[in-house]
Design a protein around this motif. Structure first.
Motif, PDB file in Angstrom:
ATOM      1  N   PRO A 176       0.806  -1.217   0.000  1.00 36.74           N
ATOM      2  CA  PRO A 176       0.000   0.000   0.000  1.00 36.74           C
ATOM      3  C   PRO A 176       0.842   1.273   0.000  1.00 36.74           C
ATOM      4  O   PRO A 176       0.463   2.262  -0.630  1.00 36.74           O
ATOM      5  CB  PRO A 176      -0.825  -0.123   1.287  1.00 36.74           C
ATOM      6  N   GLY A 177       1.992   1.253   0.686  1.00 39.47           N
ATOM      7  CA  GLY A 177       2.870   2.418   0.677  1.00 39.47           C
ATOM      8  C   GLY A 177       3.423   2.699  -0.700  1.00 39.47           C
ATOM      9  O   GLY A 177       3.458   3.847  -1.154  1.00 39.47           O
ATOM     10  N   ALA A 178       3.858   1.643  -1.405  1.00 36.44           N
ATOM     11  CA  ALA A 178       4.379   1.807  -2.767  1.00 36.44           C
ATOM     12  C   ALA A 178       3.295   2.315  -3.705  1.00 36.44           C
ATOM     13  O   ALA A 178       3.546   3.174  -4.559  1.00 36.44           O
ATOM     14  CB  ALA A 178       4.943   0.483  -3.273  1.00 36.44           C
ATOM     15  N   ALA A 179       2.071   1.797  -3.555  1.00 37.28           N
ATOM     16  CA  ALA A 179       0.976   2.228  -4.418  1.00 37.28           C
ATOM     17  C   ALA A 179       0.654   3.703  -4.198  1.00 37.28           C
ATOM     18  O   ALA A 179       0.433   4.455  -5.153  1.00 37.28           O
ATOM     19  CB  ALA A 179      -0.256   1.361  -4.158  1.00 37.28           C
ATOM     20  N   ALA A 180       0.620   4.129  -2.941  1.00 36.48           N
ATOM     21  CA  ALA A 180       0.344   5.531  -2.642  1.00 36.48           C
ATOM     22  C   ALA A 180       1.432   6.435  -3.209  1.00 36.48           C
ATOM     23  O   ALA A 180       1.151   7.483  -3.800  1.00 36.48           O
ATOM     24  CB  ALA A 180       0.223   5.726  -1.128  1.00 36.48           C
ATOM     25  N   ASN A 181       2.689   6.026  -3.054  1.00 31.81           N
ATOM     26  CA  ASN A 181       3.793   6.823  -3.590  1.00 31.81           C
ATOM     27  C   ASN A 181       3.721   6.928  -5.108  1.00 31.81           C
ATOM     28  O   ASN A 181       4.004   7.978  -5.688  1.00 31.81           O
ATOM     29  CB  ASN A 181       5.128   6.217  -3.168  1.00 31.81           C
ATOM     30  N   GLU A 182       3.376   5.833  -5.764  1.00 36.51           N
ATOM     31  CA  GLU A 182       3.271   5.839  -7.223  1.00 36.51           C
ATOM     32  C   GLU A 182       2.152   6.773  -7.688  1.00 36.51           C
ATOM     33  O   GLU A 182       2.277   7.446  -8.722  1.00 36.51           O
ATOM     34  CB  GLU A 182       3.011   4.422  -7.720  1.00 36.51           C
ATOM     35  N   GLN A 183       1.075   6.844  -6.919  1.00 35.06           N
ATOM     36  CA  GLN A 183      -0.066   7.684  -7.271  1.00 35.06           C
ATOM     37  C   GLN A 183       0.134   9.143  -6.877  1.00 35.06           C
ATOM     38  O   GLN A 183      -0.654  10.000  -7.288  1.00 35.06           O
ATOM     39  CB  GLN A 183      -1.331   7.144  -6.591  1.00 35.06           C
ATOM     40  N   GLY A 184       1.172   9.427  -6.081  1.00 36.80           N
ATOM     41  CA  GLY A 184       1.365  10.775  -5.581  1.00 36.80           C
ATOM     42  C   GLY A 184       0.375  11.136  -4.490  1.00 36.80           C
ATOM     43  O   GLY A 184       0.059  12.312  -4.276  1.00 36.80           O
ATOM     44  N   ALA A 185      -0.119  10.125  -3.773  1.00 34.98           N
ATOM     45  CA  ALA A 185      -1.122  10.316  -2.727  1.00 34.98           C
ATOM     46  C   ALA A 185      -0.514   9.992  -1.364  1.00 34.98           C
ATOM     47  O   ALA A 185       0.606   9.489  -1.261  1.00 34.98           O
ATOM     48  CB  ALA A 185      -2.318   9.410  -2.990  1.00 34.98           C
ATOM     49  N   LEU A 186      -1.272  10.274  -0.312  1.00 35.84           N
ATOM     50  CA  LEU A 186      -0.881   9.835   1.020  1.00 35.84           C
ATOM     51  C   LEU A 186      -1.382   8.419   1.267  1.00 35.84           C
ATOM     52  O   LEU A 186      -2.250   7.920   0.547  1.00 35.84           O
ATOM     53  CB  LEU A 186      -1.436  10.787   2.081  1.00 35.84           C
ATOM     54  N   LEU A 187      -0.848   7.788   2.294  1.00 34.67           N
ATOM     55  CA  LEU A 187      -1.211   6.401   2.577  1.00 34.67           C
ATOM     56  C   LEU A 187      -2.710   6.262   2.813  1.00 34.67           C
ATOM     57  O   LEU A 187      -3.316   5.253   2.433  1.00 34.67           O
ATOM     58  CB  LEU A 187      -0.431   5.900   3.800  1.00 34.67           C
ATOM     59  N   GLY A 188      -3.317   7.283   3.411  1.00 30.93           N
ATOM     60  CA  GLY A 188      -4.757   7.240   3.669  1.00 30.93           C
ATOM     61  C   GLY A 188      -5.611   7.537   2.452  1.00 30.93           C
ATOM     62  O   GLY A 188      -6.838   7.492   2.530  1.00 30.93           O
ATOM     63  N   GLY A 189      -4.962   7.837   1.324  1.00 36.51           N
ATOM     64  CA  GLY A 189      -5.689   8.101   0.081  1.00 36.51           C
ATOM     65  C   GLY A 189      -5.840   9.581  -0.201  1.00 36.51           C
ATOM     66  O   GLY A 189      -6.044  10.386   0.707  1.00 36.51           O
ATOM     67  N   GLY A 190      -5.714   9.959  -1.455  1.00 39.99           N
ATOM     68  CA  GLY A 190      -5.956  11.322  -1.880  1.00 39.99           C
ATOM     69  C   GLY A 190      -4.832  12.280  -1.558  1.00 39.99           C
ATOM     70  O   GLY A 190      -3.785  11.905  -1.012  1.00 39.99           O
ATOM     71  N   MET A 191      -5.048  13.538  -1.932  1.00 37.41           N
ATOM     72  CA  MET A 191      -4.066  14.598  -1.738  1.00 37.41           C
ATOM     73  C   MET A 191      -4.592  15.609  -0.731  1.00 37.41           C
ATOM     74  O   MET A 191      -5.807  15.752  -0.564  1.00 37.41           O
ATOM     75  CB  MET A 191      -3.757  15.301  -3.070  1.00 37.41           C
ATOM     76  N   ARG A 192      -3.668  16.301  -0.095  1.00 34.15           N
ATOM     77  CA  ARG A 192      -4.042  17.317   0.891  1.00 34.15           C
ATOM     78  C   ARG A 192      -3.701  18.730   0.409  1.00 34.15           C
ATOM     79  O   ARG A 192      -3.990  19.696   1.089  1.00 34.15           O
ATOM     80  CB  ARG A 192      -3.348  17.047   2.232  1.00 34.15           C
TER      81      ARG A 192
END
Length: 373
Positions: free
Chosen positions: A114-130
């Motif tokens: 999940p950490g790698a997926a979030a990093n690839e998407q440019g998102a945070l671990l909890g999903g989405g951007m802030r």
């Protein structure tokens, strides 16, 4: 809240970056932290080749992106269940490990799915951007951190609490340069006392690996780089030999070590240099690579050597570290004098000088530069 941040809007602009200005220091709106997240006031953030590879386009990431991934700061607000309190000093790691996936449970959080997926998407671990830009767009996060900003929101799984008396500009180095370099020497390469070691690439990561190799008792320690002042610094930090980078380095290492080093670490992320590192490894030895090459780069090796010479070639991401275990461990080694990573800090700069800083990183002038906020 309104925050100044360094945003990359277009990759691949030509250097010098002081002229082409790929990074725009602008004001963004930052959403508050959610459950399991932290609002952190960034106090120091290091410039790394992993940032540069996004700027020059060799590492593809979604844009626009608020850059930076090596940082230390102070918790301002802690979301529910984060395990942190306002006022805590933290070092940030660039893989937010979930703690629950197969790799995390096996003690390998650097490979967290999940950490790698979030990093690839440019998102945070909890999903989405802030992040929110004034035009309504949502800039992406860089490796869950986006360190080149006055304040950031991160997953608490990216943070490690550290003592408040550790200077922020030193603490920041432990988030990437030290975890990756010293971790690779300790965990991935498993250097033993009396072994011969060679390190290719003498930036912050390579010199951190060299320091850990020395602390581990390497008897012969060969430092390799194309930049002379980096070789000179390596010699001052304990390298027994300093060798100019290039194809001739392989034969020179073989001469120094009597057939090749037992352990070789490549930090360059350049496939031809990795081949040199492998060729400079003696039979029965281990080559470890930590640099991130262009995704299209290929490596060609004599397959027979893996069997007939019993060589080992392995990768190391985040130094194969567990940040919450290893950051405190490496800080204690620093405090004892065994890991003088403060020697890696070559430049301090402001956020507005960040384009010029990446010019120094690209041309090899700098070792480790830190933006002080």
């Amino acid at each position: 809240m309104r925050v100044r941040a360094a945003v990359l809007r277009e990759s691949g602009r030509e250097a010098p970056y002081a002229a082409s200005r790929p990074i725009d220091v602008t004001t963004l709106e930052l959403d508050p932290p959610g459950p399991g997240e932290l609002l952190v006031r960034v106090r120091a953030a290091g410039l790394c080749h992993s940032d540069l590879s996004v700027i020059n386009g060799s590492r593809r990431r979604p844009l626009p992106m608020a850059l930076g991934h090596e940082a230390a700061g102070e918790v301002v607000e802690a979301g529910a269940g984060s395990g942190f309190d306002p006022g805590d000093h933290v070092v940030l790691a660039f893989v937010p490990s979930c703690g629950d996936c197969e790799r995390c449970v096996a003690g390998r959080p650097a490979l967290c799915g999940p950490g790698a997926a979030a990093n690839e998407q440019g998102a945070l671990l909890g999903g989405g951007m802030r992040w929110r830009a004034d035009d309504g767009s949502r800039p992406y996060h860089h490796l869950g951190v986006s360190a080149f900003a006055e304040h950031i929101v991160v997953s608490a799984r990216s943070a490690v609490k550290v003592d408040a008396d550790l200077p922020f500009e030193i603490a920041a180095l432990f988030g990437c340069a030290v975890l990756t370099g010293a971790g690779a020497a300790l965990h991935s390469t498993q250097i033993q006392a009396g072994e011969s070691v060679a390190v290719f690439g003498l930036g912050g990561v390579g010199l951190a690996a060299l320091l850990m190799a020395k602390a581990s008792g390497a008897s012969t320690l060969v430092a390799v780089d194309v930049v002379e002042h980096k070789r000179e610094l390596a010699a001052r930090l304990g390298a027994t030999h300093a060798v100019a980078g290039g194809p001739e380095a392989v034969e020179r290492i073989r001469e120094i070590t009597g057939g090749g080093a037992e352990k070789v670490i490549d930090t360059t992320g350049v496939a031809p240099v990795l081949r040199q590192a492998y060729d400079a490894t003696r039979s029965g030895g281990t080559t470890v690579t930590v640099g991130l090459p262009d995704p299209e780069a290929q490596l060609s090796l004599p397959a027979l050597s893996l069997v007939a010479e019993e060589k080992t070639l392995r990768g190391s991401y985040l130094g194969s570290c567990v940040p919450r275990r290893d950051v405190p461990r490496f800080i204690e080694l620093y405090r004892s004098g065994a890991l003088p990573v403060d020697a890696l800090l070559s430049h301090r700069l402001t956020l507005d000088e960040i384009n010029e800083g990446f010019d120094r990183l690209a041309d090899g002038t700098a070792i480790r530069q830190v933006v002080v906020l």
